[in-house]
Design an enzyme around this catalytic site. Structure first.
Site, PDB file in Angstrom:
ATOM      1  N   GLY A 126       0.812  -1.212   0.000  1.00 12.45           N
ATOM      2  CA  GLY A 126       0.000   0.000   0.000  1.00 12.45           C
ATOM      3  C   GLY A 126       0.840   1.255   0.000  1.00 12.45           C
ATOM      4  O   GLY A 126       1.607   1.511  -0.931  1.00 12.45           O
ATOM      5  N   GLU A 182     -11.967  -8.341  -0.668  1.00 16.60           N
ATOM      6  CA  GLU A 182     -12.789  -8.440  -1.872  1.00 16.60           C
ATOM      7  C   GLU A 182     -14.012  -9.319  -1.613  1.00 16.60           C
ATOM      8  O   GLU A 182     -14.068 -10.083  -0.645  1.00 16.60           O
ATOM      9  CB  GLU A 182     -11.959  -9.042  -3.016  1.00 16.60           C
ATOM     10  CG  GLU A 182     -10.714  -8.259  -3.375  1.00 16.60           C
ATOM     11  CD  GLU A 182     -11.019  -6.938  -4.037  1.00 16.60           C
ATOM     12  OE1 GLU A 182     -12.140  -6.788  -4.584  1.00 16.60           O
ATOM     13  OE2 GLU A 182     -10.155  -6.045  -4.012  1.00 16.60           O
ATOM     14  N   LYS A 197       3.432 -10.481  -3.391  1.00 24.16           N
ATOM     15  CA  LYS A 197       4.210  -9.342  -2.905  1.00 24.16           C
ATOM     16  C   LYS A 197       5.603  -9.785  -2.458  1.00 24.16           C
ATOM     17  O   LYS A 197       6.602  -9.093  -2.716  1.00 24.16           O
ATOM     18  CB  LYS A 197       3.466  -8.657  -1.770  1.00 24.16           C
ATOM     19  CG  LYS A 197       2.117  -8.089  -2.197  1.00 24.16           C
ATOM     20  CD  LYS A 197       1.289  -7.630  -1.019  1.00 24.16           C
ATOM     21  CE  LYS A 197      -0.087  -7.149  -1.458  1.00 24.16           C
ATOM     22  NZ  LYS A 197      -0.949  -6.769  -0.314  1.00 24.16           N
TER      23      LYS A 197
END
Length: 325
Positions: A126, A182, A197
């Site tokens: 982020g 989600e 990631k």
């Protein structure tokens, strides 16, 4: 004085809107969003005068657009847009960790083959500037270990289970309602999202391409109220921890729930926050903590990449990249 650079933006969802709102706060930047490509033109879009289209070619084939920013959730489409934009000589920014994590060999080829730049800080952590830090500041310090909380959705779920004694299903529902998870949360709760990631960080830390097929990955779905209770009884918390180590010539990666103690730097990182600890041979351990999800934090990472593009910055990943099975 240089003329303003023109941006073509793919996607105007949570991150796209966050980037747009952040960009409006920096009117001094010599850029303008000329076109935005979205799936649906019939949705109401209030508070701006941007030009919208549902035709990707309007952006990819427009010679006036010299920067493409890709902020969609379709990894396959994102890869096509990024590659076509780079082939056309455009600089590109992406936030699509799935696309990048699954296509690191292609990403490395893009870095080596194209004169234009490709940046993706928002794909990991982020608003935490971790890709830039690992690729730049820590590049010559010999990274020994990277360890962290890389998925804000799973961290939010585990925090609510820990603090409020909620069942997994209730905590997941709350995370979805707040927009942290989600509607289909499989990638988040399974550990796959964090694995993408971690593979990106491995690429920048060691110049090696690691397939997540070789990772040890464990879902948080097996973390029950009883598991949380046992951890609390010992003064510990359960966190989904991603770990990357290099021992000799071997890279070991894992993403799994761990019981961590109060003296662990990840212990107090709760809710949707992310944290990344980088241990180097020269300067020791560094810990980055920040928002791992949300429109403005992620949009701020995209904006920082845009600023770097304007300064001519590119990643410094080793040209001698090895593929690890």
């Amino acid at each position: 004085m240089k003329s303003a650079r023109k941006i073509g933006l793919f996607g105007f969802g949570t991150v796209g809107k966050g980037f747009y709102e952040n960009l409006k706060k920096h009117p001094h930047l010599p850029v303008s969003i000329e076109k935005v490509c979205v799936k649906r033109l019939d949705l109401p879009r209030i508070g701006h005068e941007l030009y919208f289209t549902d035709n990707p070619d309007e952006l990819l084939s427009d010679p006036e657009l010299d920067i493409i920013i890709e902020l969609i959730d379709d990894a396959e489409a994102a890869k096509y847009y990024v590659e076509q934009a780079l082939l056309a000589g455009k600089d590109v920014i992406s936030a699509n960790k799935k696309m990048i994590g699954e296509s690191l060999q292609d990403v490395d080829n893009w870095h080596q083959s194209f004169g234009s730049h490709f940046l993706y800080e928002a794909a990991v952590g982020g608003g935490i500037p971790i890709v830039h830090s690992v690729d730049g500041f820590f590049r010559d310090q010999e990274v020994k270990e990277i360890r962290g909380i890389l998925n804000g959705s799973s961290n939010y779920i585990l925090t609510q289970m820990q603090r409020n004694n909620w069942a997994f299903e209730k905590a997941l529902s709350e995370a979805q309602a707040k927009g942290f998870a989600e509607r289909n949360p499989v990638l988040d709760v399974s550990g796959i999202d964090a694995s993408y990631k971690l593979s990106i960080l491995a690429y920048h830390a060691f110049g090696e391409i690691s397939s997540i097929k070789s990772f040890e990955i464990e879902s948080i779905e097996g973390v029950t109220k009883e598991v949380i209770k046992r951890a609390k009884a010992k003064g510990r918390k359960v966190k989904l921890v991603a770990t990357l180590k290099k021992t000799g010539h071997e890279i070991v990666c894992s993403v799994k729930p761990e019981n961590i103690s109060p003296n662990d730097e990840l212990y107090s990182v709760d809710f949707e926050n992310n944290a990344v600890s980088v241990e180097t041979l020269i300067s020791g351990r560094h810990v980055f903590v920040g928002k791992g999800a949300g429109a403005l934090p992620t949009g701020s990472a995209v904006l920082e990449d845009l600023k770097r593009l304007l300064d001519g910055y590119s990643y410094q990943v080793s040209k001698r990249v090895k593929t690890v099975a």
